[in-house]
Design a protein around this motif. Sequence first.
Motif, mmCIF file in Angstrom:
data_model
loop_
_atom_site.group_PDB
_atom_site.id
_atom_site.type_symbol
_atom_site.label_atom_id
_atom_site.label_comp_id
_atom_site.label_asym_id
_atom_site.label_seq_id
_atom_site.Cartn_x
_atom_site.Cartn_y
_atom_site.Cartn_z
ATOM 1 N N LYS A 40 -3.397 -9.376 -34.962
ATOM 2 C CA LYS A 40 -4.202 -10.555 -34.635
ATOM 3 C C LYS A 40 -5.666 -10.316 -34.997
ATOM 4 N N ALA A 41 -6.184 -9.123 -34.664
ATOM 5 C CA ALA A 41 -7.570 -8.775 -34.994
ATOM 6 C C ALA A 41 -7.762 -8.674 -36.508
ATOM 7 N N MET A 42 -6.748 -8.168 -37.208
ATOM 8 C CA MET A 42 -6.812 -8.083 -38.667
ATOM 9 C C MET A 42 -6.901 -9.482 -39.290
ATOM 10 N N MET A 43 -6.127 -10.428 -38.746
ATOM 11 C CA MET A 43 -6.163 -11.801 -39.238
ATOM 12 C C MET A 43 -7.555 -12.425 -39.033
ATOM 13 N N GLU A 44 -8.132 -12.177 -37.863
ATOM 14 C CA GLU A 44 -9.463 -12.717 -37.566
ATOM 15 C C GLU A 44 -10.515 -12.124 -38.504
ATOM 16 N N MET A 45 -10.393 -10.827 -38.787
ATOM 17 C CA MET A 45 -11.330 -10.165 -39.690
ATOM 18 C C MET A 45 -11.143 -10.661 -41.122
ATOM 19 N N ASN A 54 -4.129 -7.785 -46.942
ATOM 20 C CA ASN A 54 -3.689 -6.545 -47.582
ATOM 21 C C ASN A 54 -4.884 -5.640 -47.892
ATOM 22 N N SER A 55 -6.024 -6.258 -48.238
ATOM 23 C CA SER A 55 -7.235 -5.485 -48.511
ATOM 24 C C SER A 55 -7.785 -4.863 -47.220
ATOM 25 N N ARG A 57 -5.892 -3.835 -44.816
ATOM 26 C CA ARG A 57 -5.020 -2.661 -44.606
ATOM 27 C C ARG A 57 -5.477 -1.484 -45.472
ATOM 28 N N ILE A 58 -5.830 -1.782 -46.724
ATOM 29 C CA ILE A 58 -6.296 -0.719 -47.621
ATOM 30 C C ILE A 58 -7.556 -0.066 -47.057
ATOM 31 N N CYS A 59 -8.491 -0.885 -46.567
ATOM 32 C CA CYS A 59 -9.727 -0.350 -45.982
ATOM 33 C C CYS A 59 -9.432 0.493 -44.752
ATOM 34 N N MET A 60 -8.441 0.092 -43.975
ATOM 35 C CA MET A 60 -8.059 0.866 -42.792
ATOM 36 C C MET A 60 -7.525 2.237 -43.193
ATOM 37 N N GLU A 61 -6.689 2.269 -44.224
ATOM 38 C CA GLU A 61 -6.138 3.537 -44.692
ATOM 39 C C GLU A 61 -7.233 4.459 -45.221
ATOM 40 N N ARG A 62 -8.179 3.864 -45.966
ATOM 41 C CA ARG A 62 -9.278 4.667 -46.503
ATOM 42 C C ARG A 62 -10.167 5.199 -45.371
ATOM 43 N N MET A 63 -10.405 4.355 -44.366
ATOM 44 C CA MET A 63 -11.215 4.784 -43.230
ATOM 45 C C MET A 63 -10.507 5.894 -42.465
ATOM 46 N N LYS A 64 -9.198 5.751 -42.273
ATOM 47 C CA LYS A 64 -8.421 6.767 -41.562
ATOM 48 C C LYS A 64 -8.495 8.105 -42.295
#
Length: 245
Positions: A40-45, A54-55, A57-64
């Motif tokens: 839900k937070a991802m959708m809002e962002m 999908n982008s 998600r990619i940023c989340m993986e890079r941040m992780k």
Amino acid sequence: VKHYVLEKFLKPLRREVRQTRFDLEIKALLLYESTYDQYKAMMEMSISYSMPINSIRICMERMKASMRTPDVKAELLDDRILTSINQPKEWLIKGLLGKGKTLLLNAKAKAGKSRVATQLAYDLALAVGGNKSEFLGYEIEPGDGGVLYIHPDEDKSDLDARFLDLGYRPGIGGIHTVADWQITQLPALEKMLEDKKPRLVIIDSLFAVSHPAGIEEKSPEFGVLVADLVLLMQKYQTACVMIHH
């Protein structure tokens, strides 16, 4: 004049604040325990930044990945040099472009970047099947696998005409063209790498594959996607030439 000076001063500050805010929101997404709340937070962002989910998600993986503590080690230069001598570099174009390496072709508008890229594609196609070929005096390593030429901002007939001017004729083969790929479609590109097995990918241009997806070249998302593109080329040991206008 005062307003112009103030705006010139505030613009980079706004960009920095927006970048910091973006990074903090990405970090916050990683803290969610509930999958539903996280999505839900991802959708809002995604809506807030006009960015595909999908982008995000990619940023989340890079941040992780950036938050992990890396293993740091020191290498003895002698050992590394000896290793590189015993394992010589694999070239696609000797002395110019290695296998799995990415090259950025940048010059002023109308300088002939697309013409150079077309010449490269044609010369490499001639080397398919073990034939001898050169590009601007540099020897192309003979081998199987041709070229994947991505050209969203150029009409197919114009590209065809340029290849014909160079001497390309049906039967030479070795060149596949793609007119509608975007930089957010990395899985689609990976499938083409698996199916067509090119030795070289040409992207003409970076703007053309990012702008239709609503991604600005100065945005953090653009940097992440280009970095992932480079890693994809390394994975398949496919050389890549990206044209930047």
